[in-house]
Design an enzyme around this catalytic site. Structure first.
Site, mmCIF file in Angstrom:
data_model
loop_
_atom_site.group_PDB
_atom_site.id
_atom_site.type_symbol
_atom_site.label_atom_id
_atom_site.label_comp_id
_atom_site.label_asym_id
_atom_site.label_seq_id
_atom_site.Cartn_x
_atom_site.Cartn_y
_atom_site.Cartn_z
ATOM 1 N N LYS A 1 0.835 -1.190 0.000
ATOM 2 C CA LYS A 1 0.000 0.000 0.000
ATOM 3 C C LYS A 1 0.877 1.250 0.000
ATOM 4 C CE LYS A 1 -2.847 3.196 2.213
ATOM 5 N NZ LYS A 1 -1.790 4.201 1.947
ATOM 6 N N GLY B 1 7.234 4.773 8.038
ATOM 7 C CA GLY B 1 6.383 5.947 8.238
ATOM 8 C C GLY B 1 6.635 6.545 9.606
ATOM 9 N N SER B 2 5.606 7.125 10.183
ATOM 10 C CA SER B 2 5.792 7.834 11.453
ATOM 11 C C SER B 2 5.869 6.862 12.626
ATOM 12 C CB SER B 2 4.628 8.800 11.678
ATOM 13 O OG SER B 2 3.454 8.061 11.956
ATOM 14 N N THR B 3 6.536 7.331 13.688
ATOM 15 C CA THR B 3 6.638 6.523 14.898
ATOM 16 C C THR B 3 5.261 6.308 15.517
ATOM 17 O OG1 THR B 3 8.911 7.174 15.368
ATOM 18 C CG2 THR B 3 7.574 6.502 17.238
ATOM 19 N N GLU B 4 4.415 7.306 15.402
ATOM 20 C CA GLU B 4 3.059 7.218 15.951
ATOM 21 C C GLU B 4 2.297 6.037 15.344
ATOM 22 O OE1 GLU B 4 -0.309 10.627 16.533
ATOM 23 O OE2 GLU B 4 0.488 10.346 14.512
ATOM 24 N N GLY C 1 3.698 3.586 13.693
ATOM 25 C CA GLY C 1 4.471 2.385 14.003
ATOM 26 C C GLY C 1 4.068 1.786 15.338
ATOM 27 N N GLU D 1 10.307 0.893 10.168
ATOM 28 C CA GLU D 1 11.304 1.926 9.877
ATOM 29 C C GLU D 1 10.616 3.265 10.125
ATOM 30 O OE1 GLU D 1 14.381 1.272 9.136
ATOM 31 O OE2 GLU D 1 14.289 -0.844 8.610
ATOM 32 N N CYS E 1 13.605 10.551 7.023
ATOM 33 C CA CYS E 1 13.524 10.224 8.447
ATOM 34 C C CYS E 1 14.906 10.220 9.096
ATOM 35 C CB CYS E 1 12.814 8.894 8.656
ATOM 36 S SG CYS E 1 13.405 7.586 7.623
ATOM 37 N N GLU F 1 10.359 15.490 15.228
ATOM 38 C CA GLU F 1 10.694 15.317 13.821
ATOM 39 C C GLU F 1 9.856 16.283 12.993
ATOM 40 O OE1 GLU F 1 9.504 11.666 11.680
ATOM 41 O OE2 GLU F 1 11.579 11.580 10.982
#
Lengths: 488, 293
Positions: free
Chosen positions: A194, A246-249, A251, A268, A302, A399
């Protein structure tokens, strides 16, 4: 940026004629382009002009299920192929990507907003190289995994996991696709990918590359859509492996979703790299590295060197040189071959960058940007520098994912280490010094998955990439990148 | 001429030549020897009967190519080897015919052998940028030092191609030499040199730099002896040397301590080759660097 000089560069546009864009694109499921089950579509917009590029199908839960079933069905025969034969498909894909590199570069610049010089000279060569690299591993998996032994597998080598669900971001659409699809297929898995909703097009063009390569149907499936499609893919009970960039959130949400299941997962995520400049660093080289570290891809990286940690004794000299260099960066049309900084990928991202920059000023840091004329249409942000930044400031901690550099200082190597590591992230770091022993000493102490010395943002398919702490887990690239796709 | 006359077209014979320094010379000696069909005994061609001087010239060409080839990135070497496979794929019919004549196989068996040879070449194309990840690495030495062991090509390798497998065996011994960044002087199978001489034509159109592969045909014993004692040859693959000759050659190689790969009689060319034919031509360089302020 307007230049009054008689030596100003004339525009040097890359032609769009090489690219044949259709008005609309469907999902790529089981080897066919198809509409979404409920017929929903959305538009992909060029960030540099806000022009609509194409209409794209929006995948729903039913489409996710259909794609996963297609991948499952294809898995039986794909994983049974000898490694050498799987490798040949990947070699074919690598060659076709090389042959169509210019077309794909133009597409990527239009859809993402990044300068053509980056897509043409960095992204596309790396995409082909990743497929070339992993093609060569397909028939050598037993050598890739040290933990494997004949009595474990009882056969020809380590086994694939099955169906991989892969979710990629908008900052390097084709490159992230190659980081995920190439090792997955080499290891004998099938995939459902996706792409991000703001950059769906290159993944769909990649589907056509697969078709040209004769890849069996169902081995690669592409679902364009929104976050709900990504979430459904991650949660799908028949997905054996999740790979997310993508974002840590997000993740974190994925880590919760897969908890207690048998799914293998690679994340990642975000970063807040420190670029550390010592007093003995070669200043001009360091300035170039700093600029590359934060302004490459508009800072949509990132592992961007978004914090500059400069030794106090050379701060003034370095900042003067840095400002001089920043004043020469050209912001503008991504298809202009002179452009250094392209468009911010979306209105949403531009708003976020703007808000964080304003927070920087509100918290007392001094803001500087070179005088430059931004285009009127599209999403633009001038390269920006903050000085007087402390560890507590939001622009030092969060970030930003944009062309914004925060400058902090240090006196001793120990202080540099402490400041660099004082972040929940641990993705990357840069060290600038002429002293080799200091490079290695610093590298040992920095809690980051990738450390660049006297260089920055270097990537290669043989080199593993991934971070510590909240920058995620697992590695992509290199021999290590195969482990995430093998049952070992 | 009568309208009713018929005739069979007269074929154009191919001249088989050596491949040295990217060019196609005849032997400097002017000598040739007859190559015959392994089944029928019918004459096939006159192959160059290389001389000792041809062998020495080949070493010069191979040495000249070492800096460029060993200095190329692993990725670039992989691209070049894959290109060779692409060219081989396009000549499968030609090589099938050569193998039929050279080894007395049926056409279908020969085609299977050729397919295996092309796939073997692809296998080695895939190793260029991975072998260092499998056999190199960092070493956890006791003390504040960064210590890295990395494989490095040994230089010029003299290869005696197997006598019993003119294409698959040929590919199996040559590809690992150049995949690892070495350059090669190859002595073709004595009684069946034609596939090797044809391979030179493939390499010449495949981006392989001149001198990386040099191909000689002739008497194995006559050519191997000067190569085994040649002080500018770094390694010797004795696969194609029969028993007593192999021992003599290994003794000669001891003079400058060439790396020697001994013959493995009965070696199976269809089995998974592993990494031993790659590591045989690699040195290990270990670099120390202090870690400190």
């Amino acid at each position: 940026m307007a230049e009054n000089s008689a030596f100003a560069y004339a525009p040097a546009p890359e032609s769009r004629a090489i690219l044949d864009l259709a008005p609309s694109y469907g999902l790529f499921i089981d080897g066919e382009f198809t509409e979404a089950a409920d017929g929903t579509v959305f538009k992909s917009v060029s960030p540099s002009s806000e022009e609509v590029l194409a209409e794209v199908a929006r995948a729903g839960e039913a489409d996710v299920d259909r794609a996963v079933r297609a991948a499952r069905k294809a898995f039986t025969s794909w994983s049974a192929l000898p490694g050498a034969e799987r490798g040949k498909y990947l070699f074919r894909i690598a060659r076709i990507l090389q042959e169509r590199a210019r077309e794909l570069a133009v597409l990527e610049s239009l859809d993402n907003g990044k300068p053509i010089r980056e897509t043409r000279d960095v992204d596309l060569p790396l995409v082909a190289a990743h497929f070339f690299y992993y093609a060569g591993w397909a028939d050598k998996l037993a050598y890739a995994v040290p933990g494997w032994s004949p009595k474990d597998g009882g056969g020809a080598g380590p086994r694939p996991l099955g169906v991989a669900g892969q979710v990629i971001p908008w900052n390097f659409p084709l490159l992230m696709l190659s980081w995920k699809i190439a090792p997955a297929l080499a290891a004998g898995n099938t995939v459902v990918l996706k792409p991000a909703e703001t950059t769906p097009l290159s993944a769909l063009f990649f589907a056509d590359v697969c078709r040209q390569a004769g890849l069996p149907r169902g081995v690669v499936n592409i679902l364009t859509g929104y976050g709900d499609a990504g979430a459904a893919l991650v949660a799908h009970p028949d997905v054996d492996k999740v790979a997310f960039t993508g974002s840590t959130e997000v993740g974190r949400a994925i880590a919760r979703t897969v908890a207690g299941t048998g799914k293998k997962v690679t994340l990642e995520l975000g970063g807040k790299a420190a670029n550390i400049v010592f007093d003995d660093a070669p200043i001009d080289q360091a300035v170039e590295g700093i600029v590359n570290g934060i302004f490459f891809n508009q800072g949509h990286v990132c592992c961007a060197g978004s914090r500059l940690l400069v030794q106090e004794s050379v701060q003034d000299e370095l900042l003067e040189a840095l400002k001089r260099r920043m004043a020469r960066l050209r912001v503008g049309d991504p298809l202009d071959k002179n452009t250094d900084i392209g468009a911010i990928n979306s209105a949403e991202q531009l708003a976020r960058i703007t808000a964080l920059a304003e927070a920087g000023e509100a918290e007392g840091a001094q803001r500087w940007a070179p005088p430059c004329e931004l285009p009127s249409a599209g999403y633009w942000f001038a390269p920006t520098l903050f000085t007087g930044v402390t560890q507590a400031h939001r622009i030092a901690r969060e970030e930003i994912f944009g062309p914004v550099l925060s400058v902090l200082t240090f006196r001793t190597p120990a202080e540099a280490v402490e400041k660099a590591n004082n972040t929940p992230y641990g993705l990357s770091a840069g060290i600038w010094t002429e002293k080799g022993s200091r490079i290695l000493s610093m590298a040992n102490k920095l809690r980051a998955g990738v450390v660049w010395a006297n260089t920055f943002n270097k990537f290669d398919p043989t080199s593993p990439f991934g971070g510590y702490k909240e920058s995620g887990y697992g590695r992509e690239g290199g021999r290590h990148g195969l482990e995430g796709y093998l049952d070992v | 001429m009568s309208d009713k006359s018929e005739f069979t077209r007269l074929g154009v014979f191919k001249t088989y030549k050596l491949y040295v320094g990217g060019k196609f010379p005849r032997s400097e000696s002017g000598r040739v020897y007859e190559v015959t069909d392994s089944k029928s005994g019918a004459w096939l061609a006159n192959a160059p009967l290389s001389s000792r001087k041809d062998a020495r010239d080949a070493v010069v060409a191979a040495r000249k190519a070492v800096p460029g080839w060993s200095g190329a990135t692993a990725y670039n070497r992989g691209q070049v080897l894959y290109r060779v496979a692409e060219m081989l794929e396009g000549r499968r019919d030609q090589f099938t015919q050569e193998v039929v004549a050279a080894e007395g196989l049926s056409k279908s068996k020969a085609a299977a052998v050729v397919d295996s040879g092309v796939d073997r070449w692809v296998w080695y194309a895939g190793w260029t940028d991975k072998i260092a990840q499998v056999v190199g690495g960092a070493n956890p030495v006791a003390g504040p030092f960064f210590n890295l062991s990395t494989p490095e090509p040994t230089g010029v390798v003299a290869v005696l191609a197997p006598q019993d497998s003119s294409f698959l065996g040929l590919v199996s011994v040559l590809a690992p030499v150049i995949a690892t960044g070495n350059t090669a002087v190859l002595i073709a199978a004595e009684r069946a040199p034609l596939p090797a001489l044809c391979l030179g034509e493939v390499l010449a159109t495949s981006d392989v730099p001149a001198g990386v592969v040099n191909i000689l045909s002739g008497r194995t014993a006559e050519l191997a002896a000067p190569l085994a004692s040649h002080r500018d040859v770094n390694a010797l693959d004795l696969t194609g040397a029969p028993g007593e000759l192999a021992v003599d050659l290994e003794r000669a190689a001891a003079d400058n301590l060439k790396r020697v790969r001994r013959p493995h009689p009965g070696e199976s060319w269809t089995a998974d080759p592993g990494t031993s034919r790659l590591t045989a031509w690699l040195e290990t360089k270990t670099v120390w660097h202090p870690i400190g302020v």
